[in-house]
Scaffold this active site. Structure first.
Site, PDB file in Angstrom:
ATOM      1  N   ASP A   1      42.536  36.435  48.409  1.00 54.50           N
ATOM      2  CA  ASP A   1      42.427  35.749  47.183  1.00 54.50           C
ATOM      3  C   ASP A   1      43.647  34.910  46.929  1.00 54.50           C
ATOM      4  OD1 ASP A   1      42.015  34.941  44.613  1.00 54.50           O
ATOM      5  OD2 ASP A   1      41.391  36.869  43.777  1.00 54.50           O
TER       6      ASP A   1
ATOM      7  N   HIS B   1      38.725  35.312  46.354  1.00 53.43           N
ATOM      8  CA  HIS B   1      38.511  35.651  44.585  1.00 53.43           C
ATOM      9  C   HIS B   1      36.881  35.601  44.520  1.00 53.43           C
ATOM     10  CE1 HIS B   1      39.934  35.451  40.877  1.00 53.43           C
ATOM     11  NE2 HIS B   1      39.396  34.461  40.329  1.00 53.43           N
TER      12      HIS B   1
ATOM     13  N   SER C   1      38.509  39.066  37.572  1.00 56.32           N
ATOM     14  CA  SER C   1      39.457  37.867  37.420  1.00 56.32           C
ATOM     15  C   SER C   1      39.910  38.142  35.944  1.00 56.32           C
ATOM     16  CB  SER C   1      38.691  36.522  37.432  1.00 56.32           C
ATOM     17  OG  SER C   1      39.626  35.539  37.734  1.00 56.32           O
TER      18      SER C   1
END
Length: 844
Positions: free
Chosen positions: A610, A642, A510
Site C-alpha cells: 500500500d 490499498h 482506509s
C-alpha cells in the site's frame, strides 16, 4: 454499562462522480459484482438468537457476493463496430476481449486480446481510429502502473513503459491514434507529459513537469490548462503561464475542470455556493454561463453529447437525473431506473452501466441514440435473499442533518419485524472526502446482513456530494465530530429498537479503518469490537509518506477519476506534519497515541504494498497493543496494496473478520476455505490473548452454540453444568470464570447484561468443574446479588449465555463479592489467555 456511552450520546462520456465505496479506501471491483448460479447453504454455525430468525434466513456464501464478475467493463469503439470487454477470472485476473458489435451475443464471439496471469487492468481506452486499445496494468497492488497497447486486429501487445523503473503511468487523453500520457520516472512526485503514437509505438516527451498535478488538453493534445496544488489544499489553474482560475482549499474538494471544446470550457464550481454549479466559460470573451444547480446536493455525473452537456445527476438520499435540453430520458429511466451511468459512447451508441441495491453486480446495456432501443449486453440477476436497504436522515448532536442507510439482517423487511434488538456493524466509508455512501449494491452490507447483523452506513461530515459545508464541517474533526456522527447514527438505531449499546461493532477501510481505530481508542465504551482495513493509526506518519497527489477511478475501470492531494488531507485533518503545531494537533487525533485506551478486540488487515497507508500504520499499533497484551490480530498480504484485488486474499480476510465479529457479537460465520487459504499471501500475527487462545473450555452436557439442557436453568435444578478445561498456558497463577447473558431486554437492564456466575482466583491446576459443584476460589457478586451459580432464566425469548474463562499471571487482590466490572478491572494486564463456551436457552 450505561455511564460513559449514554453520556457521550447525550452530550465519450465524462463523469464528475463521487466514489460511493469511498476512496482513500479499497473500492475494488466487488462494489458491482455479477451473480453466479447460487446454491443457498443453510448453515447456522452459532450466533445470536434474533427475532424474525435472521440466523435461519438463507445463508449467502462469500463466493456469491465477492467473486469477481465475469464482465467488469464494456466499451464501444469510436466507429461503433466493436465492443471491448474486460473480463475477470474467479481469481481476480483481468483480460481484454473484443467482438463485433452485432455478434457479441453469439457463442465464441469474444476474441481474447491479452493473457495476463495477475491482476489487474486499471483503465482502458480505444484510440479514435478504433485500431488499438491502450490501458494501464497494476503490479501487486502497488499502483506501479505500466502503460500497454494492444492492436485489435493482430493482437500485438506492447508495454510502452517496460524500460522505466518504479513508475506510475497515467493516461490523460486520446486523440486520433495519439495518446497523452504521464510518466513519473524523472521526478516521482510529478508526471512528465508524453505523446504515445500508436501508429509507430513512439513515445515523445512534450512537457517536463516539476510542479503541476493535473492537465487539460485540447483535441490536438496541446496542454491548455495546468493545475498546481498548494500546501493548504488550494488550487491554482494556469493558462499561458498565468493564473486563470483559483479554487480555495474549501472549494478545491468540489470544483474542477471537466472538458474543453474549441473555446468553451465546462467545469463544476462550488465558489459562492454550498453545492456545485455546472458552468461553462467562453475562453475568448470570458463570458460565464450557469447551466445547472441543485441547492441540496452536488452535481454528480454529467453526460455529454457532441461535446455539449446533455444531462446530469444529483444524489441526496437517492439518485436523480435531469435533462439539460429537450431530450427526454424518462423511457430510459423507466426501464432501468435512475441508478445508472453512461460509461462510454460513440456517436451512435452509449454503453450504460446500471445497478440496484438488491442485485449482485452491474448490468451493461447498449443504448441506440437514434432508435432509443436498449439492448442488454450483460444482466445482473436479482438475488431474492438479499437484505433490504433503507435510506433515512437523522440529526446530529450539534444539529446537522445527515443521510444514512440501514441494512437489516436477512429475513427482516421492516423495522416492525424487529422484535428483539440485533447486533449492529457501523461501516464508515473511505475517503473521507470525494466519497459517500449511496443506495446501491453494497457487498459488505449484504455479507454482514447474511451473517445476522444490521449494517449502518452514514454520510458523516467530511462526506462529499452533499455540499461543501458538510465537508468543511469535518475539517479538523477526525476522531471527534466526524466520529460522533457515527455514534449519533448508532443512537438513532438504538432509539428505533434495532440494536443496543452492547451489541455494536465497527468496521471499515482506509478512512473507515481510521474511524474504527478512533472509535476503539477515543470512545472505548461505544464499540464492542473493531475491524480496521488499511487504516491509518498515526496521522503524522501516514502524512509523512503519502504522495503529493494520487488518484483512483470513480469505480472499477472508470474513465473518470477521483484525485487526492496531500494538501487536501492537511486541510481535512487539521494540521501539517511539517510544522510543530501541526504535529501536535495530528498527534492528538492519532489512535496510536491512545492505544492504551483500546480494550475491545481489534482485527487489522493490511496490504504490504500500500503506497497510501503503508504497512507501518497497522504494524505499529499492533506492536503497541501486543506489548500491552491486548486482544489484537494483524493479517498482512504481500501482494496487495490499498485496494485488494486477488479473490483468495479477499475471501481469507473476510473469513477472519466474520469469525472475529462472531466471537464478540455472535453472528454466524463461514469458515475459511482451506484451498483459498493456501492460495492467499496472508501472514498472521497474533497477540496476547489470542482469540480463544489454546486454552479450551467445553461441557459434556452441550456443545458450543447448542442449547443448554433445562436442568441447568432456573426452570430445572438450577445447577451448573459440568465444565472441562484444557491447555492452560504455562505461568498461569489463577483462573477466572464468568457466566453472562448479553441479551436482556432493555426495559429490564439498560446495558442489557446479566451476570449469572463470577468466580475468581480459581487454582490454576483446575481442569474440571463437576455438575452442581462450585469451584475453589472466591465468588463475585452477580446481577441478582447471588454469590453462586444462577442458571439461565430468560424473561422473554431465547438468549445466549457465555461461559468465559481467563488464565491470569497473578492472583487478584480484590475481595469476595466484587462485581464483574471490578474483576475485569483487576484482570487488566494480567490475561495470558481466554476462551469461552456459548450456550442458548429459551422458554417455549
Amino acid at each position: 454499562m450505561i455511564d460513559k456511552s449514554i453520556q457521550m450520546r447525550n452530550n465519450e462520456t465524462l463523469q464528475f462522480r463521487l466514489n460511493h465505496s469511498g476512496e482513500f479506501f479499497l473500492h475494488h471491483w466487488i462494489k458491482r459484482l455479477a451473480v453466479f448460479t447460487i446454491t443457498i447453504t443453510m448453515i447456522c454455525l452459532g450466533g445470536v438468537a434474533l427475532s424474525a430468525d435472521p440466523l435461519n434466513a438463507p445463508y449467502i456464501p462469500r463466493t456469491v457476493l465477492f467473486t469477481p464478475p465475469p464482465v467488469m467493463a464494456i466499451k464501444i469503439s469510436p466507429d461503433s463496430q466493436y465492443l471491448a470487454y474486460v473480463k475477470a477470472e474467479p481469481s481476480g485476473v483481468m483480460n481484454l476481449y473484443v467482438c463485433s458489435r452485432n455478434q457479441c451475443n453469439q457463442s465464441n464471439a469474444l476474441r481474447q486480446l491479452t493473457h495476463f496471469t495477475t491482476p489487474e487492468i486499471y483503465r482502458f481506452f480505444w484510440t479514435d481510429d478504433s485500431k488499438n486499445i491502450v490501458f494501464l496494468q497494476d503490479t501487486n497492488g502497488s499502483k506501479s502502473y505500466q502503460l500497454y497497447s494492444v492492436n485489435m486486429e493482430s493482437g500485438t501487445l506492447k508495454n510502452h513503459t517496460a524500460d522505466f523503473k518504479n513508475i506510475t503511468a497515467k493516461i490523460f487523453k486520446v486523440s486520433g491514434h495519439r495518446v497523452a500520457v504521464g510518466i513519473n520516472d524523472r521526478n516521482p512526485k510529478y508526471h512528465d507529459v508524453f505523446i504515445l503514437d500508436t501508429s509507430n509505438d513512439s513515445l515523445t516527451k512534450i512537457f517536463e513537469n516539476d510542479r503541476f498535478f493535473r492537465f487539460t488538453f485540447d483535441d490536438n493534445l496541446n496542454i491548455v490548462f495546468k493545475e498546481e496544488v498548494h500546501d493548504d489544499g488550494s488550487i491554482d489553474i494556469y493558462k499561458d503561464n498565468a493564473v486563470y482560475m483559483h479554487f480555495s482549499s474549501e472549494d478545491a474538494f468540489h470544483s474542477r475542470l471537466l472538458r474543453l471544446y474549441n473555446s468553451t470550457l465546462y467545469y463544476v464550481d462550488s465558489r459562492n455556493s454550498n453545492t456545485t454549479w455546472l458552468k461553462s466559460i467562453d475562453l475568448t470573451t470570458g463570458k460565464e454561463t450557469k447551466l445547472a444547480h441543485n441547492p441540496k446536493s452536488d452535481i454528480n455525473e454529467i453526460v455529454f453529447l457532441d461535446n455539449h452537456p446533455l444531462m446530469y445527476s444529483t444524489n441526496w438520499l437517492t439518485k436523480e437525473w435531469r435533462s439539460l435540453g429537450s431530450e427526454n430520458f424518462d423511457l430510459l429511466q423507466k426501464t432501468i431506473g435512475t441508478n445508472f451511468e453512461v460509461t462510454n459512447q460513440s456517436k451512435l451508441f452509449w454503453i450504460i452501466r446500471a445497478y440496484h441495491p438488491q442485485k449482485i453486480g452491474a448490468s451493461f446495456y447498449l443504448y441506440d441514440l437514434e432508435t432509443k432501443q436498449l439492448t442488454p449486453l450483460f444482466i445482473a440477476k436479482t438475488e431474492a435473499q438479499l437484505a433490504k436497504v433503507t435510506p433515512f436522515e437523522f440529526k446530529t448532536r450539534d444539529g446537522l442533518i445527515l443521510t444514512a442507510y440501514i441494512t437489516l439482517p436477512n429475513g427482516m423487511n421492516s423495522f416492525d419485524s424487529i422484535k428483539k434488538p440485533v447486533p449492529l456493524i457501523v461501516f464508515p466509508h473511505g475517503g473521507p472526502f470525494q466519497a459517500r455512501d449511496s443506495l446501491i449494491y453494497n457487498p459488505y452490507a449484504q455479507w454482514l446482513a447474511s451473517r445476522g447483523y444490521a449494517v449502518l452506513n452514514v454520510n458523516f461530515r467530511l462526506s462529499s456530494g452533499l455540499g461543501k459545508n458538510l465537508v468543511n464541517a469535518g475539517n479538523g474533526e477526525w476522531g471527534r465530530k466526524a466520529l460522533f456522527d457515527l455514534i449519533d447514527g448508532v443512537t438513532w438505531c438504538i432509539d428505533k429498537g434495532i440494536t443496543t449499546t452492547t451489541k455494536v461493532g465497527i468496521m471499515g477501510g482506509s478512512y473507515g479503518g481510521y474511524a474504527t481505530l478512533a472509535g476503539l481508542s477515543f470512545t472505548p465504551e461505544e464499540f464492542a469490537v473493531g475491524v480496521s482495513i488499511v487504516g491509518p493509526s498515526s496521522l503524522i506518519t501516514v502524512m509523512q509518506k503519502v504522495p503529493t497527489y494520487w488518484d483512483f477511478p470513480n469505480y472499477p475501470l472508470s474513465d473518470s477519476e477521483l484525485l487526492f492531494t496531500k494538501g487536501a488531507f492537511i486541510k481535512s485533518m487539521g494540521g501539517s506534519p511539517d510544522t510543530p503545531e501541526g504535529q501536535q494537533f495530528l498527534a492528538s487525533r492519532s489512535p496510536l497515541n491512545f492505544a492504551n485506551q483500546i480494550e475491545r478486540p481489534l482485527l487489522l488487515i493490511q496490504g504490504d504494498n500500500d503506497p497510501i497507508v503503508t504497512k507501518e500504520e497497522s504494524q505499529q499499533i499492533f506492536d503497541q497493543l501486543k506489548q500491552s497484551k491486548k486482544k489484537v490480530r494483524l493479517l498482512s498480504f504481500s501482494d496487495e496494496g490499498h485496494q485488494f484485488r486477488r479473490y483468495a486474499n479477499i475471501d481469507v480476510y473476510l473469513a477472519y473478520a466474520e469469525k472475529w465479529l462472531h466471537d464478540v457479537l455472535g453472528g454466524r460465520f463461514e469458515p475459511v476455505d482451506p484451498t483459498l487459504m493456501k492460495e492467499s499471501s496472508v501472514t498472521i500475527q497474533e497477540s496476547y490473548p489470542p482469540t480463544g487462545g489454546t486454552m479450551k473450555l467445553s461441557s459434556s452436557a452441550f456443545k458450543n452454540a447448542d442449547h443448554i439442557p433445562r436442568q441447568y436453568t432456573c426452570d430445572g435444578a438450577n445447577i451448573n453444568p459440568p465444565l472441562d478445561i484444557a491447555d492452560i498456558p504455562a505461568g498461569t497463577k489463577s483462573l477466572v470464570l464468568i457466566l453472562e447473558d448479553p441479551d436482556v431486554p432493555r426495559y429490564i437492564r439498560e446495558d442489557q447484561m446479566w451476570d449469572h456466575w463470577i468466580v475468581f482466583n480459581i487454582p490454576p491446576n483446575t481442569t474440571r468443574i463437576d455438575e452442581g459443584t462450585e469451584p475453589l476460589g472466591q465468588h463475585g457478586l452477580g446481577t441478582g446479588n447471588n454469590l453462586k451459580y444462577y442458571g439461565p432464566c430468560p424473561p422473554d425469548a431465547e438468549h445466549r449465555y457465555f461461559f468465559k474463562l481467563y488464565a491470569l499471571d497473578s492472583l487478584l487482590t480484590i475481595t469476595e463479592k466484587s462485581t464483574k466490572k471490578q474483576v475485569e478491572a483487576a484482570m487488566k494486564g494480567h490475561i495470558l489467555a481466554h476462551t469461552e463456551l456459548m450456550g442458548i436457552y429459551g422458554r417455549g
